[in-house]
Design a protein around this motif. Structure first.
Motif, PDB file in Angstrom:
ATOM      1  N   ASN A 120      44.164  12.757  52.196  1.00  0.00           N
ATOM      2  CA  ASN A 120      42.801  12.521  51.697  1.00  0.00           C
ATOM      3  C   ASN A 120      41.905  13.732  51.958  1.00  0.00           C
ATOM      4  OD1 ASN A 120      43.480   9.970  50.780  1.00  0.00           O
ATOM      5  ND2 ASN A 120      42.850   8.954  52.682  1.00  0.00           N
ATOM      6  N   ASN A 121      42.051  14.347  53.161  1.00  0.00           N
ATOM      7  CA  ASN A 121      41.263  15.558  53.443  1.00  0.00           C
ATOM      8  C   ASN A 121      41.601  16.682  52.459  1.00  0.00           C
ATOM      9  OD1 ASN A 121      39.905  14.450  55.615  1.00  0.00           O
ATOM     10  ND2 ASN A 121      41.447  15.119  57.126  1.00  0.00           N
ATOM     11  N   ASN A 158      42.882  16.396  49.397  1.00  0.00           N
ATOM     12  CA  ASN A 158      42.439  16.081  48.037  1.00  0.00           C
ATOM     13  C   ASN A 158      40.930  16.210  47.890  1.00  0.00           C
ATOM     14  OD1 ASN A 158      45.074  15.550  47.249  1.00  0.00           O
ATOM     15  ND2 ASN A 158      44.939  13.362  47.754  1.00  0.00           N
ATOM     16  N   GLU A 159      40.177  15.857  48.944  1.00  0.00           N
ATOM     17  CA  GLU A 159      38.714  15.853  48.844  1.00  0.00           C
ATOM     18  C   GLU A 159      38.100  17.197  49.182  1.00  0.00           C
ATOM     19  OE1 GLU A 159      34.884  13.244  50.480  1.00  0.00           O
ATOM     20  OE2 GLU A 159      36.943  12.685  51.017  1.00  0.00           O
ATOM     21  N   TYR A 160      38.607  17.875  50.196  1.00  0.00           N
ATOM     22  CA  TYR A 160      37.991  19.117  50.677  1.00  0.00           C
ATOM     23  C   TYR A 160      38.840  20.357  50.432  1.00  0.00           C
ATOM     24  CZ  TYR A 160      35.165  15.687  53.197  1.00  0.00           C
ATOM     25  OH  TYR A 160      34.362  14.632  53.518  1.00  0.00           O
TER      26      TYR A 160
END
Length: 630
Positions: free
Chosen positions: A172-173, A175-177
């Protein structure tokens, strides 16, 4: 959370791009302007007549011209531009050969693990297991410390890559950042190396800043300010302008002699700046020797003094125009002609031709260029005092290069109007053509002398002044500098001997005999009294003696033409109609009904009323009769 600490460009990652951008912003427009200047044709000092004639001081004149002729290539500006481009190329080469730092590469877990983006979870785990056996710190033995650190860093990167593809939080980190560790701290970078800002570089920064702000910037501002304040818009020194104005203000301008003008010219501040320590008497001697075509001991210094004379005389003419004295303006222009041709003021115009016998012309003739070259060849030689055919051809060739102005017509015109009315704003239209001595032009076409208004001339009356080509360079073999040939136009009130408009300059004209139109926008409105006013239009050359022209022009002030009343197709409504009543309510105009219509309607109303009365009388009588019968 952002990091408030500053990072310096220790690895030269940023400042080369900054330097390259700054150099490009300066070099591109500067190079473009330099290229335009290089392509532009040279402004030569005078036309090159291939006639073999050389003045007495030809070698000194050519030496002075070459010394003062500016190179188009090896100039200070071009040298700085060349140095700038060399620095730009060096910086670009440095950027091209610089290696990209590892921390600036994009984080790609598939690339780090060496697997395709379509790999399954099983393939990812298998690949990570194989790499762990190779790069795990516990598996590394018997290697140097530098290699160990590199392999441990690679293992950390592989672990991050593996988790970003398998662990939910890490994925998730990423993909988002864009990074498995989540948002990265923001760095405030300075595009300078640390040593230049801190510790060792501090004295250099302080010294550079002090030189820029305390020395360079004040010098540039002072240089610009002093240059602005020391010279007028006509590029003559303010001290010179003040001396000229004071001399004109305290003198009888009608009696101002050529000797006085030369003395005033010799006292100019420009000569003292050009040659420090030179006196006005020495300058006067140089100017007098030049006008007499006499060589002096220091000929180059004399030519340096003469090179400034025509420009100062132009400024003197501008100052004299404020006093509006026509005689003074004519003398200044005549003196400019004298300096251009290196002759005493008001000399015979034949003396500006090469190879002529100076003493013969002064003693025996008062002929003009036009009258001389209308004679036969032998008579021309006799007037010029020339015996050789070759010398006569040289003199004749130069004479045919001297333009003669013929003013065909001059009149006042108000754009879009047929007459000049009181208090109107008009301009002066001058129709002229150029011929050469010995050339007879045909009668001009009357259509060429007409001034036809159109949308452009009404909106911009002076636009026709820029149609004709630029006048070619002058023939001035003694003058050491180039000057642009021009004719100064004076509009003179002959009764008061005063100019009524500031002088204007004609630098464009047809030389093939075609009619040239020149217009002067008058600054003051026309007189408020109806009548005729007579003026003189004078064309005064700054280059040639005898190339002037004068013509009388009459200003007719006429009353404004009457405007014919046009009847409207829609007439006013009648006052007793419905439309008339509505118009009266609105404050509009109405008209009374014609008498014929009123009499007809009144007669109809009377007939109707009489018939109604008869009917009523009949009814009453009938009833009465009936009652009596009963």
């Amino acid at each position: 959370m952002s990091d408030s600490r500053y990072s310096y460009d220790e690895n030269a990652e940023v400042w080369p791009y900054f330097a390259m951008t700054l150099l490009s912003l300066v070099l591109l427009p500067s190079t473009w302007k330099a290229a335009i200047r290089a392509v532009k044709p040279d402004k030569d000092y005078s036309p090159k007549f291939e006639n073999g004639y050389k003045p007495e001081n030809y070698e000194e004149v050519e030496k002075f011209r070459k010394k003062n002729r500016k190179s188009k290539i090896f100039t200070k500006t071009n040298i700085f531009i060349a140095i700038g481009w060399i620095i730009l190329v060096v910086v670009a080469y440095f950027i091209h050969t610089q290696e990209t730092p590892e921390d600036r590469k994009r984080f790609d877990p598939y690339e780090i693990l060496g697997i395709p983006s379509s790999a399954t979870e099983r393939e990812i785990k298998s690949r990570y297991r194989k790499l762990s056996l190779k790069f795990h710190p516990d598996k590394i033995r018997n290697i140097v410390n530098t290699t160990r650190e590199v392999m441990e860093a690679q293992f950390v990167e592989m672990t991050k890559a593996y988790k970003s593809l398998t662990d939910e939080v890490t994925r998730n980190n990423f993909n988002e950042y864009g990074h498995p560790d989540g948002p990265q701290p923001m760095k405030h970078g300075i595009a300078l190396p640390k040593w230049l800002v801190e510790e060792r570089g501090t004295p250099l920064v302080i010294l550079g800043y002090s030189c820029l702000v305390g020395v360079a910037l004040p010098f540039v501002v002072w240089n610009w300010w002093s240059g602005t304040k020391q010279y007028t818009k006509n590029r003559i020194h303010t001290v010179t302008a003040a001396n000229i104005f004071e001399a004109f203000a305290k003198s009888n301008l009608d009696n101002f002699a050529f000797e006085d003008l030369i003395r005033l010219l010799a006292n100019s501040q420009e000569y003292k700046i050009l040659i420090p320590g030179i006196s006005s008497d020495t300058v006067y001697d140089y100017l007098s020797a030049y006008l007499s075509r006499e060589k002096v001991e220091d000929e180059l210094r004399k030519l340096a003094v003469v090179s400034r004379s025509v420009a100062i005389l132009d400024g003197m003419l501008d100052i004299a125009s404020a006093f509006k004295n026509a005689t003074l303006l004519r003398k200044i222009i005549s003196l400019t002609q004298a300096f251009t041709q290196a002759l005493p003021p008001e000399s015979n115009e034949l003396l500006q031709l090469p190879k002529v016998d100076k003493e013969h012309i002064i003693d025996s003739t008062s002929s003009t260029l036009k009258s001389t070259f209308c004679l036969s060849d032998e008579e021309q030689k006799e007037v010029l005092g020339i015996t050789s055919d070759d010398d006569w051809k040289i003199a004749r060739a130069v004479a045919f290069q001297i333009p003669t102005i013929e003013i065909l017509d001059a009149f006042f015109k108000v754009p879009g109007e047929t007459v000049v009315t009181p208090q109107s704003i008009a301009h002066l239209v001058i129709k002229f053509r150029v011929s050469n001595p010995g050339t007879t032009l045909p009668t001009p076409d009357p259509k060429d002398l007409e001034e036809v208004d159109n949308a452009l001339t009404i909106k911009k009356p002076l636009s026709t002044n820029d149609i004709a080509p630029q006048v070619e360079a002058i023939y001035a073999p003694y003058l050491p500098v180039y000057i642009r040939p021009k004719w100064t136009v004076l509009l003179v009130n002959p009764r008061e001997n005063r100019i009524v408009e500031p002088p204007s300059n004609v630098t464009r004209m047809y030389i093939d005999g075609s009619v040239t139109t020149y217009k002067i926008q008058l600054s003051a409105p026309m007189p408020d009294q109806i009548g005729q006013y007579r003026f003189l239009v004078e064309f005064r050359s700054n280059a040639y003696i005898g190339a002037d022209a004068v013509r009388s022009v009459v200003l007719n002030i006429e009353p404004a033409p009457k405007v014919e009343e046009i009847e409207d197709d829609i007439s006013d409504p009648e006052e007793d109609s419905i439309a008339g009543a509505m118009a009266q309510l609105r404050g509009g105009k109405t008209k009374r009904r014609p008498l014929d219509d009123m009499s007809e309607e009144d007669s109809e109303e009377e007939e109707e009323s009489s018939s109604e009365e008869e009917d009523s009388d009949t009814d009453i009588n009938t009833d009465t009769e009936d009652e009596e019968e009963k």
